[in-house]
Design a protein around this motif. Structure first.
Motif, PDB file in Angstrom:
ATOM      1  N   PHE A  77       3.222   0.585   4.413  1.00 52.92           N
ATOM      2  CA  PHE A  77       1.909   1.228   4.205  1.00 52.92           C
ATOM      3  C   PHE A  77       2.667   2.635   4.773  1.00 52.92           C
ATOM      4  CE2 PHE A  77      -1.470   3.087   7.167  1.00 52.92           C
ATOM      5  CZ  PHE A  77      -2.389   3.320   6.934  1.00 52.92           C
ATOM      6  N   ILE A  80       2.162   5.031   1.731  1.00 51.74           N
ATOM      7  CA  ILE A  80       0.950   5.881   2.438  1.00 51.74           C
ATOM      8  C   ILE A  80       0.925   7.208   2.742  1.00 51.74           C
ATOM      9  CG2 ILE A  80      -1.259   5.811   2.770  1.00 51.74           C
ATOM     10  CD1 ILE A  80      -1.726   2.888   1.756  1.00 51.74           C
ATOM     11  N   ASP A 340      -6.440   3.634  -4.322  1.00 51.49           N
ATOM     12  CA  ASP A 340      -5.232   5.065  -4.301  1.00 51.49           C
ATOM     13  C   ASP A 340      -4.360   4.317  -5.575  1.00 51.49           C
ATOM     14  OD1 ASP A 340      -2.898   3.026  -4.528  1.00 51.49           O
ATOM     15  OD2 ASP A 340      -2.566   4.014  -2.271  1.00 51.49           O
ATOM     16  N   ASN A 344      -3.376   0.297  -3.414  1.00 57.19           N
ATOM     17  CA  ASN A 344      -4.176   0.335  -2.493  1.00 57.19           C
ATOM     18  C   ASN A 344      -5.615   0.696  -2.284  1.00 57.19           C
ATOM     19  OD1 ASN A 344      -0.991  -0.397  -1.174  1.00 57.19           O
ATOM     20  ND2 ASN A 344      -0.980   1.583  -1.719  1.00 57.19           N
ATOM     21  N   TYR A 346      -8.498   0.775   0.442  1.00 59.28           N
ATOM     22  CA  TYR A 346      -9.124   1.083   1.243  1.00 59.28           C
ATOM     23  C   TYR A 346     -10.437   0.716   1.425  1.00 59.28           C
ATOM     24  CZ  TYR A 346      -5.305   4.835   0.970  1.00 59.28           C
ATOM     25  OH  TYR A 346      -4.160   5.252   1.004  1.00 59.28           O
ATOM     26  N   SER A 347     -11.439   0.930   3.014  1.00 60.18           N
ATOM     27  CA  SER A 347     -12.373   0.093   3.649  1.00 60.18           C
ATOM     28  C   SER A 347     -12.905   1.147   4.372  1.00 60.18           C
ATOM     29  CB  SER A 347     -12.796  -0.960   2.405  1.00 60.18           C
ATOM     30  OG  SER A 347     -14.397  -1.954   2.939  1.00 60.18           O
ATOM     31  N   THR A 353     -10.740   3.152   9.245  1.00 62.57           N
ATOM     32  CA  THR A 353      -9.985   2.472   7.600  1.00 62.57           C
ATOM     33  C   THR A 353      -8.999   2.182   7.506  1.00 62.57           C
ATOM     34  OG1 THR A 353     -11.591   4.527   7.022  1.00 62.57           O
ATOM     35  CG2 THR A 353      -9.992   3.501   5.649  1.00 62.57           C
ATOM     36  N   HIS A 354      -9.567   0.855   6.968  1.00 57.46           N
ATOM     37  CA  HIS A 354      -8.327  -0.234   6.833  1.00 57.46           C
ATOM     38  C   HIS A 354      -7.833   0.024   5.099  1.00 57.46           C
ATOM     39  CE1 HIS A 354     -10.247  -3.292   9.983  1.00 57.46           C
ATOM     40  NE2 HIS A 354      -9.917  -2.055  10.382  1.00 57.46           N
ATOM     41  N   VAL A 355      -6.820  -1.054   5.000  1.00 54.17           N
ATOM     42  CA  VAL A 355      -6.091  -0.063   3.726  1.00 54.17           C
ATOM     43  C   VAL A 355      -5.226  -1.931   3.755  1.00 54.17           C
ATOM     44  CG1 VAL A 355      -3.954   1.082   2.534  1.00 54.17           C
ATOM     45  CG2 VAL A 355      -5.604   1.660   3.938  1.00 54.17           C
ATOM     46  N   TRP A 356      -4.656  -2.191   2.269  1.00 58.21           N
ATOM     47  CA  TRP A 356      -4.724  -3.665   1.950  1.00 58.21           C
ATOM     48  C   TRP A 356      -3.309  -3.080   0.332  1.00 58.21           C
ATOM     49  CZ3 TRP A 356      -9.601  -3.065   3.657  1.00 58.21           C
ATOM     50  CH2 TRP A 356     -10.164  -4.055   4.240  1.00 58.21           C
ATOM     51  N   ASN A 357      -2.570  -3.080   0.455  1.00 57.38           N
ATOM     52  CA  ASN A 357      -1.648  -3.967  -0.916  1.00 57.38           C
ATOM     53  C   ASN A 357      -2.269  -4.593  -2.471  1.00 57.38           C
ATOM     54  OD1 ASN A 357      -0.810  -6.722  -0.745  1.00 57.38           O
ATOM     55  ND2 ASN A 357       0.835  -5.365   0.220  1.00 57.38           N
ATOM     56  N   LYS A 365      -3.849   0.177   9.137  1.00 55.67           N
ATOM     57  CA  LYS A 365      -5.099   0.921   9.600  1.00 55.67           C
ATOM     58  C   LYS A 365      -5.543   2.556  10.116  1.00 55.67           C
ATOM     59  CE  LYS A 365      -6.886  -3.661  11.316  1.00 55.67           C
ATOM     60  NZ  LYS A 365      -7.577  -4.213  12.370  1.00 55.67           N
TER      61      LYS A 365
END
Length: 405
Positions: A77, A80, A340, A344, A346-347, A353-357, A365
């Protein structure tokens, strides 16, 4: 022999480790105002744990760090955030949900457009009143932030739009020089896809307002398939559930609209409430969020989906196929969704805002401890819409290009 620790002792050790990581005194150095949350530290909390999250609306903040903060769940993370990321407030209007949905960033103007929520007491919109579309000048934001180390409150301007734009809820673009909105409609006024000139007097063009003579339910979000000018949008029943649209007459579905031919058709179904939509830059994979957990006037049902689904996009028909779960959200629901350039996802969720790979692993987050429906990349960083407040996270990640020319 291992000694069994109580839940309190486990979390005391965890918190000490997290604090150490957050100050950069361990092997992992995180940005100021960020904390590292090692999943191994909270996989087991024990039967005596007293802080169970029995409601999905309660955020996960095991370090009890005051928000806003950046939570790092995986070292990746940091690619990012960069080394000096912070979260700062850039606009605020307590008592009015002015920043909810439909963010569209126009790079040549350095302006972000967005809409307030449709329905609800603090939105001042409903069956008899329209929502509003506003804008914030990011150059003014940059200047204000440069003048202080704290938060700022940059003026937000409301733009005047005709009655053909009712309850703007999703947005993308620029689309051939225009803002591309989907509207939820209001009362008997139909939901629609509409183009808005980003420059005054903001003239508008309605592209679509029906499905072969039938009104849509309440359009929610929109994206354009990369490499084309074909528009995809979601249509849940939130207008009815929010009290500003009549009873729905269509299933909750995802549609494809080709403005060149006028053809509109359904490409995905079997949702409770399809909400956010996004594509990978090559257009081969689509993401749809299902926010079935939130039922509007029916309340929350935590056994229904709060889920991001992933699909393959058929290269010939553009139908969505091979549905699989990408991620389930632990707090609130996954509303708007963006990607991005590193892949990754984002929601906007119930605590930020949560971020997943790209594999669907939660890596971090932007934790605000409040509902954040949408976010958008700008030249200045990631702008997070947080209902009565807007935040800027000055991260180094960049969003994919959403423009169509």
């Amino acid at each position: 022999m291992m000694t069994q620790l109580t839940a309190g002792a486990v979390f005391a050790v965890a918190f000490a480790a997290l604090s150490k990581a957050s100050t950069g005194s361990s092997n992992l150095t995180v940005p100021p105002g960020a904390v590292y949350i090692d999943p191994l530290m909270y996989n087991v909390v024990g039967a005596n744990y007293t802080k169970w999250r029995n409601l999905s609306s309660v955020g996960f903040n095991p370090t009890n760090t005051a928000p806003p903060l950046i939570q790092v769940f995986d070292p990746s993370f940091l690619e990012i955030t960069g080394p000096s990321a912070t979260i700062r407030r850039i606009a605020s209007n307590p008592g009015f949900i002015f920043a909810h949905e439909a963010p569209i960033y126009v790079p040549n103007l350095n302006v972000l457009f967005f809409a307030n929520t449709g329905g609800g007491t603090l939105s001042y919109s409903g069956w008899y009143n329209n929502s509003v579309v506003s804008m914030i000048n990011m150059t003014e934001v940059d200047m204000a932030l440069a003048s202080t180390t704290g938060n700022v409150n940059v003026q937000v301007q409301t733009i005047n739009l005709p009655d053909t734009v009712q309850m703007a809820n999703g947005g993308t673009g620029p689309y051939k020089g225009n803002l591309l909105f989907v509207t939820s409609g209001r009362a008997l006024l139909p939901p629609s896809i509409v183009l808005v000139n980003p420059n005054p007097p903001h003239n508008t063009t309605v592209l679509l307002d029906n499905f072969l003579g039938r009104q849509f339910n309440s359009l929610d979000d929109v994206k354009v398939l990369p490499g084309t000018d074909i528009i995809f949008f979601t249509d849940p029943t939130y207008g009815y559930l929010g009290g500003f649209r009549p009873e729905p007459m269509l299933p909750s579905q995802v549609y494809r609209f080709n403005p060149s031919t006028g053809q509109v058709r359904m490409v995905a179904d079997q949702f409770v409430h399809p909400n956010g939509i996004a594509f990978t830059p090559d257009g081969k994979i689509a993401f749809i969020t299902d926010t079935g957990v939130a039922g509007g006037i029916l309340g929350m049902n935590q056994t229904l989906p709060s889920t991001i689904y992933q699909y393959d996009v058929d290269p010939m028909t553009h139908s969505f196929k091979n549905r699989r779960v990408f991620a389930y959200i632990d707090s609130g629901l996954p509303d708007g969704i963006q990607l991005d350039t590193m892949g990754n996802v984002y929601s906007g969720c119930g605590e930020g805002t949560h971020v997943w790979n790209a594999e669907g692993t939660l890596i971090g987050k932007f934790y605000l401890n409040s509902t954040s429906a949408q976010m958008m990349f700008t030249k200045s960083g990631l702008v997070i819409l947080d209902e009565e407040t807007m935040y800027l996270a000055n991260i180094q990640a960049q969003g994919i290009d959403l423009s169509v020319w």
